[in-house]
Design a protein around this motif. Structure first.
Motif, mmCIF file in Angstrom:
data_model
loop_
_atom_site.group_PDB
_atom_site.id
_atom_site.type_symbol
_atom_site.label_atom_id
_atom_site.label_comp_id
_atom_site.label_asym_id
_atom_site.label_seq_id
_atom_site.Cartn_x
_atom_site.Cartn_y
_atom_site.Cartn_z
ATOM 1 N N ASN A 403 0.871 -1.175 0.000
ATOM 2 C CA ASN A 403 0.000 0.000 0.000
ATOM 3 C C ASN A 403 0.904 1.219 0.000
ATOM 4 O O ASN A 403 1.376 1.661 1.045
ATOM 5 C CB ASN A 403 -0.926 0.009 1.213
ATOM 6 N N ALA A 540 -2.418 0.188 12.545
ATOM 7 C CA ALA A 540 -3.847 -0.043 12.326
ATOM 8 C C ALA A 540 -4.630 1.269 12.360
ATOM 9 O O ALA A 540 -5.567 1.476 11.580
ATOM 10 C CB ALA A 540 -4.374 -1.011 13.379
ATOM 11 N N PHE A 541 -4.216 2.177 13.253
ATOM 12 C CA PHE A 541 -4.886 3.474 13.352
ATOM 13 C C PHE A 541 -4.655 4.307 12.089
ATOM 14 O O PHE A 541 -5.598 4.882 11.529
ATOM 15 C CB PHE A 541 -4.370 4.226 14.574
ATOM 16 N N GLU A 543 -3.937 3.295 9.163
ATOM 17 C CA GLU A 543 -4.488 2.656 7.967
ATOM 18 C C GLU A 543 -6.014 2.682 7.929
ATOM 19 O O GLU A 543 -6.616 2.236 6.941
ATOM 20 C CB GLU A 543 -3.981 1.216 7.881
ATOM 21 N N LEU A 544 -6.641 3.185 8.964
ATOM 22 C CA LEU A 544 -8.103 3.240 8.973
ATOM 23 C C LEU A 544 -8.647 4.038 7.791
ATOM 24 O O LEU A 544 -8.105 5.077 7.441
ATOM 25 C CB LEU A 544 -8.592 3.878 10.289
#
Length: 544
Positions: A403, A540-541, A543-544
């Motif tokens: 990504n 994770a935050f 990539e939200l």
């Protein structure tokens, strides 16, 4: 085997090209030289803010001749006359548009200053949107052409870059007959046959970056490509069906290049490949060895017998290709889009104001001393659960799960945070990114029995390497050779030229061994496990 035969390994990196002349019996280095790319060094044709990175083919041609000639000048004539093979590795995916003769468009007068007619460097991310389209179509197609490249196609790769260029530049669209990877074209140049329809194409490049696979009958179907964009209609027929492993010969040295280099036309030119894959050979890779090629970015190579892991579809990596590293083995690739580049960015962040305020000389002096100073001081800092945490996605994420739209982030800063602590945090971030790759292989059922590191970062930064060992909780060996990629190219050349019967035989005879090792420190391993959990949460935050 005839004694005192030599091969030349040529390694095209991001900033320069080097040649290494190696005795095929002993591995002794007879000569070496490095040539920096003049145009690249000046920053021409690049626009970092938009992730555009292009390299002029003249930089490659001048560098090829310059480094080989310079290396030969350090050798006696007996070495020159005993050279039997040349093989080349390059960055990748670094494709370029060519005409019917296989001439890169930038070598034609009308395209000499057009970046779209040049080679599109591996780290160019201008094709993010096209990569997204490829993924969306592939995942809904009756055959998922991304299944052997981890299930996610990257903007760093062949088809995305081609499609983006065809869309944005009508002049290239009208003139481009075919497209070539740098490793294929520069090898073909040495043979004198650059016909894009007949040059031997690299199995390594095709399988890892162009979605080539035998089960697909080669490249993705014309129907798939035309559905993706009608601009791609018919291009498949102007590319290739067959691919070749790098222990095979592409041809012999042309009269033109034999004269330029002062070598015989009997010298065999091997099929090219990417730098990391040949670097893994130079590092004496064995089954289930994890070889980290650590420079501006990282490439991680792992191979295993087809019969043991060939049934797996390993998610989120940069491909699994039969013979891409060593014939008969399934070669797999992963990596990070920025490693040394992350540290270089931080260095520029500090030195650029000095350049503006105090001048070039002061900035260069600071730049020379800064990273060694930061490394020394960071190594003395304690590792605690309350340390800041950063993401390593300063140039997007290559693996796991490509990504390139992602960005880096820092958390946990306060008024006491200084440059040394931030540098330590960035180094830890790159190590955490490395662990995410290792974890993906393990979770997909691929064991890792040994870790080997090569490249500039591995050779020059004990602090970085110790941190990596601590975070991975694995021992790491560093190769003795500081030119493992070129050495791997020389090994491939030795097999292509018949000096050795196989790559394992060439590795045994020509390998450099190891001169450093790092062991994880038990007192910080457990702390890094907790910081890694924070790294995952931050990722994770973001990539939200």
């Amino acid at each position: 085997m005839t004694q005192n035969q030599y091969t030349i390994g040529v390694d095209f990196g991001t900033d320069s090209v080097r040649a290494l002349i190696v005795n095929t019996s002993t591995g002794e280095i007879a000569g070496t030289a490095v040539h920096s790319y003049d145009r690249w060094k000046k920053g021409l044709y690049c626009h970092p803010a938009s992730s555009q990175f292009r390299q002029h083919p003249l930089d490659y041609l001048e560098g090829l001749e310059g480094c080989i000639r310079a290396a030969l000048e350090t050798c006696p004539d007996t070495v020159r006359t005993s050279i039997v093979g040349i093989s080349v590795d390059t960055t990748g995916s670094t494709p370029g548009a060519v005409d019917k003769n296989g001439t890169p468009l930038a070598l034609l007068p009308e395209f000499a200053e057009n970046p779209n007619g040049m080679f599109i460097l591996w780290k160019d991310h201008t094709a993010n949107a096209e990569a997204d389209e490829i993924n969306a179509l592939a995942h809904s197609w009756e055959i998922d052409f991304t299944k052997f490249v981890g299930g996610i196609y990257s903007s760093e790769w062949f088809w995305a870059k081609i499609l983006h260029t065809l869309r944005v530049d009508e002049s290239i669209r009208e003139k481009a007959f075919s497209w070539v990877e740098h490793c294929d074209w520069i090898s073909a140049v040495l043979t004198g046959n650059t016909n894009p329809l007949t040059m031997k194409r690299s199995r390594c490049a095709a399988g890892h970056k162009a979605m080539w696979n035998e089960t697909f009958d080669g490249l993705p179907s014309d129907e798939f490509l035309t559905t993706l964009d009608p601009l791609l209609h018919g291009l498949r027929n102007r590319l290739y069906r067959e691919t070749y492993t790098s222990d095979e010969g592409m041809g012999t040295l042309s009269s033109e290049w034999a004269q330029k280099l002062g070598l015989s036309t009997s010298v065999v030119v091997g099929v090219g490949a990417f730098d990391a894959h040949m670097g893994a050979v130079g590092a004496e890779i064995e089954p289930y060895t994890f070889v980290r090629v650590m420079g501006t970015s990282t490439c991680d190579m792992l191979m295993a017998p087809n019969e043991e892991i060939g049934h797996l579809l390993i998610k989120g990596i940069c491909g699994q290709v039969d013979g891409s590293i060593v014939p008969g083995m399934l070669g797999t690739e992963a990596g990070q889009s920025a490693y040394g580049d992350y540290y270089a960015w931080f260095q520029r962040l500090i030195t650029e104001p000095v350049r503006q305020l105090l001048g070039q000389e002061a900035a260069e002096l600071l730049a020379e001393k800064l990273i060694p100073y930061l490394s020394e001081k960071a190594a003395a800092l304690p590792v605690t659960e309350n340390d800041p945490v950063a993401l390593d996605w300063i140039n997007g994420r290559r693996t796991p799960d490509a990504n390139h739209g992602l960005k880096a982030a820092l958390m946990g800063l306060n008024l006491g945070t200084d440059a040394v602590l931030i540098f330590k945090t960035l180094v830890e971030a790159t190590a955490f990114g490395s662990r995410a790759i290792v974890d993906r292989f393990l979770s997909e059922g691929v064991p890792i029995k040994r870790v080997i590191a090569i490249g500039g970062v591995a050779k020059k930064s004990p602090f970085v390497m110790q941190t990596l060992s601590d975070v991975l909780n694995m021992p790491i060996q560093v190769t003795s050779s500081d030119q493992a990629c070129a050495l791997g190219a020389a090994m491939n050349a030795a097999v292509a030229a018949g000096a050795h019967a196989s790559l394992p035989e060439a590795q045994k005879a020509m390998g450099s061994g190891f001169d450093a090792s790092y062991e994880p420190r038990p007192e910080v391993v457990e702390i890094y496990k907790k910081l890694y959990v924070k790294y995952q949460a931050l990722g994770a935050f973001v990539e939200l």
